[in-house]
Design a protein around this motif. Structure first.
Motif, PDB file in Angstrom:
ATOM      1  N   GLN A 247      15.553  20.883 -19.656  1.00  7.23           N
ATOM      2  CA  GLN A 247      15.271  19.471 -19.424  1.00  7.23           C
ATOM      3  C   GLN A 247      14.339  19.325 -18.220  1.00  7.23           C
ATOM      4  OE1 GLN A 247      18.716  16.930 -19.200  1.00  7.23           O
ATOM      5  NE2 GLN A 247      19.573  17.693 -21.119  1.00  7.23           N
ATOM      6  N   THR A 248      13.366  18.417 -18.348  1.00  8.01           N
ATOM      7  CA  THR A 248      12.379  18.209 -17.297  1.00  8.01           C
ATOM      8  C   THR A 248      12.168  16.725 -17.077  1.00  8.01           C
ATOM      9  OG1 THR A 248      11.231  20.242 -17.970  1.00  8.01           O
ATOM     10  CG2 THR A 248      10.034  18.728 -16.534  1.00  8.01           C
ATOM     11  N   LEU A 249      12.170  16.327 -15.805  1.00  5.51           N
ATOM     12  CA  LEU A 249      11.898  14.947 -15.424  1.00  5.51           C
ATOM     13  C   LEU A 249      10.414  14.819 -15.099  1.00  5.51           C
ATOM     14  CD1 LEU A 249      12.633  12.035 -14.421  1.00  5.51           C
ATOM     15  CD2 LEU A 249      13.149  13.105 -12.194  1.00  5.51           C
ATOM     16  N   TYR A 250       9.732  13.895 -15.778  1.00  6.30           N
ATOM     17  CA  TYR A 250       8.323  13.613 -15.521  1.00  6.30           C
ATOM     18  C   TYR A 250       8.202  12.270 -14.813  1.00  6.30           C
ATOM     19  CZ  TYR A 250       6.997  17.496 -18.534  1.00  6.30           C
ATOM     20  OH  TYR A 250       6.838  18.749 -19.071  1.00  6.30           O
ATOM     21  N   VAL A 251       7.468  12.270 -13.717  1.00  5.98           N
ATOM     22  CA  VAL A 251       7.270  11.053 -12.934  1.00  5.98           C
ATOM     23  C   VAL A 251       5.769  10.793 -12.807  1.00  5.98           C
ATOM     24  CG1 VAL A 251       7.700   9.891 -10.740  1.00  5.98           C
ATOM     25  CG2 VAL A 251       9.392  11.500 -11.651  1.00  5.98           C
ATOM     26  N   TYR A 252       5.358   9.564 -13.120  1.00  5.24           N
ATOM     27  CA  TYR A 252       3.953   9.173 -13.060  1.00  5.24           C
ATOM     28  C   TYR A 252       3.658   8.406 -11.783  1.00  5.24           C
ATOM     29  CZ  TYR A 252       3.108  10.263 -18.028  1.00  5.24           C
ATOM     30  OH  TYR A 252       2.949  10.892 -19.229  1.00  5.24           O
ATOM     31  N   SER A 253       2.423   8.525 -11.325  1.00  3.61           N
ATOM     32  CA  SER A 253       1.957   7.733 -10.178  1.00  3.61           C
ATOM     33  C   SER A 253       0.472   7.476 -10.357  1.00  3.61           C
ATOM     34  CB  SER A 253       2.216   8.462  -8.856  1.00  3.61           C
ATOM     35  OG  SER A 253       1.490   9.675  -8.816  1.00  3.61           O
ATOM     36  N   THR A 254      -0.066   6.563  -9.576  1.00  2.00           N
ATOM     37  CA  THR A 254      -1.493   6.257  -9.604  1.00  2.00           C
ATOM     38  C   THR A 254      -2.051   6.341  -8.192  1.00  2.00           C
ATOM     39  OG1 THR A 254      -0.954   3.902  -9.477  1.00  2.00           O
ATOM     40  CG2 THR A 254      -1.435   4.792 -11.663  1.00  2.00           C
ATOM     41  N   GLU A 255      -3.336   6.585  -8.097  1.00  2.00           N
ATOM     42  CA  GLU A 255      -3.980   6.699  -6.787  1.00  2.00           C
ATOM     43  C   GLU A 255      -3.952   5.353  -6.070  1.00  2.00           C
ATOM     44  OE1 GLU A 255      -8.309   7.947  -4.837  1.00  2.00           O
ATOM     45  OE2 GLU A 255      -7.983   8.069  -7.005  1.00  2.00           O
ATOM     46  N   PRO A 256      -3.476   5.334  -4.826  1.00  2.00           N
ATOM     47  CA  PRO A 256      -3.424   4.070  -4.075  1.00  2.00           C
ATOM     48  C   PRO A 256      -4.811   3.427  -3.958  1.00  2.00           C
ATOM     49  CG  PRO A 256      -2.132   5.755  -2.964  1.00  2.00           C
ATOM     50  CD  PRO A 256      -2.877   6.451  -4.068  1.00  2.00           C
ATOM     51  N   GLY A 257      -4.851   2.124  -4.217  1.00  2.00           N
ATOM     52  CA  GLY A 257      -6.091   1.380  -4.103  1.00  2.00           C
ATOM     53  C   GLY A 257      -7.034   1.514  -5.281  1.00  2.00           C
ATOM     54  N   SER A 258      -6.635   2.256  -6.302  1.00  2.00           N
ATOM     55  CA  SER A 258      -7.514   2.483  -7.449  1.00  2.00           C
ATOM     56  C   SER A 258      -7.358   1.396  -8.499  1.00  2.00           C
ATOM     57  CB  SER A 258      -7.199   3.836  -8.090  1.00  2.00           C
ATOM     58  OG  SER A 258      -5.901   3.823  -8.673  1.00  2.00           O
ATOM     59  N   ALA A 259      -8.309   1.351  -9.423  1.00  2.00           N
ATOM     60  CA  ALA A 259      -8.222   0.414 -10.548  1.00  2.00           C
ATOM     61  C   ALA A 259      -7.013   0.740 -11.413  1.00  2.00           C
ATOM     62  CB  ALA A 259      -9.507   0.480 -11.368  1.00  2.00           C
ATOM     63  N   SER A 260      -6.660   2.014 -11.483  1.00  2.00           N
ATOM     64  CA  SER A 260      -5.483   2.406 -12.274  1.00  2.00           C
ATOM     65  C   SER A 260      -4.205   1.858 -11.656  1.00  2.00           C
ATOM     66  CB  SER A 260      -5.411   3.928 -12.386  1.00  2.00           C
ATOM     67  OG  SER A 260      -6.489   4.438 -13.144  1.00  2.00           O
ATOM     68  N   GLU A 261      -4.133   1.880 -10.317  1.00  2.00           N
ATOM     69  CA  GLU A 261      -2.957   1.318  -9.654  1.00  2.00           C
ATOM     70  C   GLU A 261      -2.845  -0.165  -9.967  1.00  2.00           C
ATOM     71  OE1 GLU A 261      -1.051   1.525  -5.218  1.00  2.00           O
ATOM     72  OE2 GLU A 261      -3.029   0.579  -5.387  1.00  2.00           O
ATOM     73  N   ALA A 262      -3.970  -0.876  -9.914  1.00  2.00           N
ATOM     74  CA  ALA A 262      -3.956  -2.307 -10.207  1.00  2.00           C
ATOM     75  C   ALA A 262      -3.550  -2.566 -11.655  1.00  2.00           C
ATOM     76  CB  ALA A 262      -5.342  -2.908  -9.923  1.00  2.00           C
ATOM     77  N   ALA A 263      -4.046  -1.734 -12.570  1.00  2.65           N
ATOM     78  CA  ALA A 263      -3.709  -1.905 -13.979  1.00  2.65           C
ATOM     79  C   ALA A 263      -2.219  -1.672 -14.211  1.00  2.65           C
ATOM     80  CB  ALA A 263      -4.534  -0.936 -14.830  1.00  2.65           C
ATOM     81  N   LEU A 264      -1.664  -0.647 -13.573  1.00  2.47           N
ATOM     82  CA  LEU A 264      -0.233  -0.368 -13.743  1.00  2.47           C
ATOM     83  C   LEU A 264       0.599  -1.496 -13.156  1.00  2.47           C
ATOM     84  CD1 LEU A 264       1.853   1.640 -14.781  1.00  2.47           C
ATOM     85  CD2 LEU A 264       1.792   2.770 -12.553  1.00  2.47           C
ATOM     86  N   GLU A 265       0.174  -2.055 -12.021  1.00  2.00           N
ATOM     87  CA  GLU A 265       0.897  -3.171 -11.422  1.00  2.00           C
ATOM     88  C   GLU A 265       0.911  -4.363 -12.360  1.00  2.00           C
ATOM     89  OE1 GLU A 265       2.648  -3.614  -8.683  1.00  2.00           O
ATOM     90  OE2 GLU A 265       2.485  -1.498  -8.155  1.00  2.00           O
ATOM     91  N   ARG A 266      -0.205  -4.629 -13.019  1.00  2.00           N
ATOM     92  CA  ARG A 266      -0.260  -5.748 -13.968  1.00  2.00           C
ATOM     93  C   ARG A 266       0.684  -5.487 -15.139  1.00  2.00           C
ATOM     94  NH1 ARG A 266      -5.792  -5.051 -13.296  1.00  2.00           N
ATOM     95  NH2 ARG A 266      -6.030  -4.303 -15.448  1.00  2.00           N
ATOM     96  N   LEU A 267       0.739  -4.241 -15.577  1.00  2.00           N
ATOM     97  CA  LEU A 267       1.587  -3.897 -16.715  1.00  2.00           C
ATOM     98  C   LEU A 267       3.061  -4.074 -16.389  1.00  2.00           C
ATOM     99  CD1 LEU A 267       1.720  -2.664 -19.600  1.00  2.00           C
ATOM    100  CD2 LEU A 267       1.822  -0.407 -18.513  1.00  2.00           C
TER     101      LEU A 267
END
Length: 269
Positions: A247-267
């Motif tokens: 069993q493996t736990l996968y954790v996602y993150s986004t680069e601080p201040g990036s467009a991806s971080e903003a997109a994930l926050e909206r989601l």
């Protein structure tokens, strides 16, 4: 020595991807009957007799760690491939059917996390997800238990091809992960049934499975095309679940201040 056929097929596939020129052996002028390196050429590099290497590839001798290391170097094996070779030679780690349930305490951890996170088990079964992961990927918890499987989703659900910007990379990684598990758990009937199902249903899976690639991803990046927030890139880290072998736990993150971080926050709003 268990898994002789798997060992033979793996080594044959590793030989096939190399040319004599790549390993510093002059290529003859006549036609070659095999793709890639011959057994005698590998034996020459490893500094063993052709008979010994042939019996090793057939699983009829128990090589020393030094021989395994030299074979790995001769065939240009990656760290994951060498570990797979050692497993095929010395046998599986576990032969039971694995754990397909999530400890309730780990479920609490998932639910407490705001960033996308999920737990994969043997056969790439999705044992648990949190709300953020369900929004980013798909709501696996709402699906029948049989369909809560990442590899089955990737190859059999058209949505996965739309969601992953690099679907072919993700799909090949899934095959390589399953191939690695097949070496570790050759007696797992669920794993065998899944491979048979995907081989019959997906020509891409069948082709990549025959290549015997193996991989164990511990960290990396994935690109998603989400219908609500558009394109985003996440970094992932993989953490083995204590008390289990599969069993493996996968954790996602986004680069601080990036467009991806903003997109994930909206989601996640």
């Amino acid at each position: 020595m268990p898994g002789n056929e798997a060992l033979r097929e793996f080594l044959r596939a590793r030989r096939a991807r190399l040319t004599p020129a790549q390993v510093g052996i002059p290529d003859g002028t006549g036609p070659r009957r095999v793709e890639g390196l011959r057994r005698e050429e590998v034996a020459q590099i490893v500094a063993v007799s052709v008979d010994y290497y042939t019996r090793f590839e057939q699983g009829r001798v128990a090589p020393s760690n030094d021989i395994l290391l030299r074979v790995g170097q001769a065939l240009r094996l990656s760290e994951d491939e060498h570990a797979h070779l050692v497993t095929l030679v010395h046998g599986q780690i576990i032969s039971d059917e694995g754990r397909y349930e999530l400890r309730r305490e780990l479920r609490w951890v998932l639910d407490a996390m705001r960033t996308p996170a999920f737990v994969l088990g043997r056969c790439l079964a999705i044992l648990g997800t949190n709300e953020a992961a369900r929004r980013l990927l798909v709501d696996f918890d709402a699906r029948p238990p049989h369909e809560r499987n990442h590899a089955r989703w990737v190859f059999l659900d058209p949505l996965a091809r739309e969601r992953y910007a690099d679907w072919d990379v993700v799909a090949r990684d899934n095959v390589a992960s399953l191939r690695r598990q097949a070496g570790r758990f050759p007696d797992d009937r669920r794993l065998g049934a899944l491979v048979e199902e995907l081989t019959a249903a997906s020509p891409e899976f069948a082709r990549w499975w025959s290549q015997h690639d193996v991989v164990q991803h511990k960290r990396g990046h994935k690109r998603y095309c989400h219908p609500v927030v558009g394109d985003l890139t996440v970094a992932y880290e993989a953490f083995p679940v204590s008390g289990t072998d599969d069993q493996t736990l996968y954790v996602y993150s986004t680069e601080p201040g990036s467009a991806s971080e903003a997109a994930l926050e909206r989601l996640l709003r």
